[in-house]
Design an enzyme around this catalytic site. Structure first.
Site, PDB file in Angstrom:
ATOM      1  N   ASP A 121       0.848  -1.194   0.000  1.00 32.08           N
ATOM      2  CA  ASP A 121       0.000   0.000   0.000  1.00 32.08           C
ATOM      3  C   ASP A 121       0.887   1.250   0.000  1.00 32.08           C
ATOM      4  O   ASP A 121       1.972   1.228  -0.586  1.00 32.08           O
ATOM      5  CB  ASP A 121      -0.925  -0.033   1.228  1.00 32.08           C
ATOM      6  CG  ASP A 121      -2.276   0.607   0.964  1.00 32.08           C
ATOM      7  OD1 ASP A 121      -2.299   1.834   0.765  1.00 32.08           O
ATOM      8  OD2 ASP A 121      -3.297  -0.101   0.947  1.00 32.08           O
TER       9      ASP A 121
ATOM     10  N   HIS B 247      -3.380   6.122   3.285  1.00 30.10           N
ATOM     11  CA  HIS B 247      -4.221   4.995   2.861  1.00 30.10           C
ATOM     12  C   HIS B 247      -3.764   3.693   3.504  1.00 30.10           C
ATOM     13  O   HIS B 247      -4.579   2.917   4.029  1.00 30.10           O
ATOM     14  CB  HIS B 247      -4.198   4.884   1.333  1.00 30.10           C
ATOM     15  CG  HIS B 247      -5.183   3.925   0.765  1.00 30.10           C
ATOM     16  ND1 HIS B 247      -4.884   2.590   0.559  1.00 30.10           N
ATOM     17  CD2 HIS B 247      -6.458   4.086   0.346  1.00 30.10           C
ATOM     18  CE1 HIS B 247      -5.939   1.985   0.030  1.00 30.10           C
ATOM     19  NE2 HIS B 247      -6.912   2.866  -0.110  1.00 30.10           N
TER      20      HIS B 247
ATOM     21  N   SER C  31     -11.477  -0.589  -0.780  1.00 33.14           N
ATOM     22  CA  SER C  31     -10.168  -0.801  -0.134  1.00 33.14           C
ATOM     23  C   SER C  31     -10.314  -1.294   1.301  1.00 33.14           C
ATOM     24  O   SER C  31      -9.727  -2.326   1.664  1.00 33.14           O
ATOM     25  CB  SER C  31      -9.343   0.480  -0.181  1.00 33.14           C
ATOM     26  OG  SER C  31      -8.809   0.693  -1.459  1.00 33.14           O
TER      27      SER C  31
END
Length: 354
Positions: A71, A105, A289
């Protein structure tokens, strides 16, 4: 809501395989799911929807299971991740061991997956699992970072991870991908994925957030390469309460056979899933996600309950025990159905081959 504890088997098991048709599980006799249904548990609303407390009551918390997180990185100094890393991982943006997270994120996904159960904020679905974080590319299309993704997968596997959370996908419809085209886009990653699936790994991908009836390239890749299916899961995102697909998720579509539905949150105030931001504060996140991270964590928690099984057997068991009633019978949208950890931890996995 409490679920009664069901003992899976009263026989003593002396091996990793079936005796008299029953597989041993490391349950916690007398522990009720309600014990785990704390304010911290309910703060992350997706946990109750997938009945995670029933899995915890039977001993499935992610203990001794490692997940690779590919990620935007992770700030391992945050309190929610104290003790949660099995390895510092690697930052392919700054080309050094360990990671930072400028975008946030990766940290959000790590929170959904494995944030500590510490009576603060929320906790991850596999709060005892370990993570190996890898950072690539931040906001750019994954295909620009094919080599970095491939190296992350291989490094994670070499360091003990067999579950790989990939809360990203290339913006190419799965229906437009064939082996030759994907080999042009992601040749290094494809080669490593084939190798690691053959070696028992499981890859988790989101279907994408374009409100389309088909998933993006990676979640649908086994359409073009069927040998990947045994090590693949695509994830569709539901509203936080699990009542329907959310306002941005792509459908399972052609990936229906290896696709599962879980809460991913939705747009709007307090409509997302609670997780940890890059500054350590709690925040809402929404989309496919976090839904993918929820599934990766569920696999880790279930793996800790069934250590006798390989990760791909755990994957198939998770898919085989979904809730397919009502709207979840629509395989185009919801694939194999709504993830149900009460059923997955209660129902004995199918026979294994010695």
């Amino acid at each position: 809501m409490p679920y009664p504890f069901l003992a899976l088997c009263a026989l003593a098991i002396t091996s990793a395989f079936l005796l008299s048709g029953c597989l041993a599980t490391p349950g916690q006799p007398g522990v009720e799911p309600a014990v785990f249904e704390t304010p911290e548990y309910h703060a992350q609303r997706g946990l109750a929807v997938v009945k995670a407390s029933a899995l915890y009551a039977r001993g499935g918390t992610g203990q001794d299971v490692t997940v690779a997180l590919i990620d935007s990185g992770l700030d391992a100094s945050l309190e929610e991740f104290e003790g949660r890393l099995s390895d510092p991982g690697f930052d392919y943006v700054e080309n050094r061991p360990g990671t930072i997270d400028r975008v946030g994120h990766g940290t959000q996904m790590a929170g959904i997956l494995a944030a500590n159960k510490d009576h603060q904020g929320m906790h991850g679905i596999a709060f005892n699992a370990r993570l190996i974080p890898f950072r690539f590319g931040d906001d750019n299309e994954p295909f620009f970072f094919d080599s970095e993704i491939a190296q992350s997968w291989q490094s994670g596997f070499d360091k003990g991870a067999r579950l790989f959370n990939n809360s990203w996908a290339n913006a190419i419809p799965a229906t437009e991908i064939n082996e030759a085209r994907y080999n042009q886009v992601m040749p290094d990653a494809l080669a490593v994925a084939r190798k690691l699936v053959a070696d028992g790994a499981v890859f988790v991908f989101p279907t994408g957030n374009e409100l389309k009836r088909e998933p993006l390239a990676e979640p649908g890749l086994p359409v073009a390469l069927p040998e990947l299916e045994k090590g693949w899961i695509a994830v569709v995102a539901l509203r936080s309460d699990g009542s329907a697909i959310n306002a941005k998720s792509n459908y399972c579509g052609v990936a229906a056979a290896w696709c599962i539905a879980v809460p991913g949150g939705d747009a709007g105030a307090q409509a997302g899933l609670l997780t940890v931001g890059k500054d350590g504060r709690y925040m809402q996140t929404a989309g496919t996600s976090p839904a993918a991270a929820l599934v990766s964590g569920a696999l880790a928690a279930l793996q800790s309950l069934y250590p006798q099984l390989g990760p791909q057997q755990v994957r198939e068991h998770l898919l085989a025990t979904t809730n397919r009633t009502g709207i979840y019978a629509n395989s185009e949208a919801y694939g194999r159905g709504l993830m149900d950890l009460e059923a997955a931890s209660r129902r004995v996995p199918g026979p294994m081959v010695d």
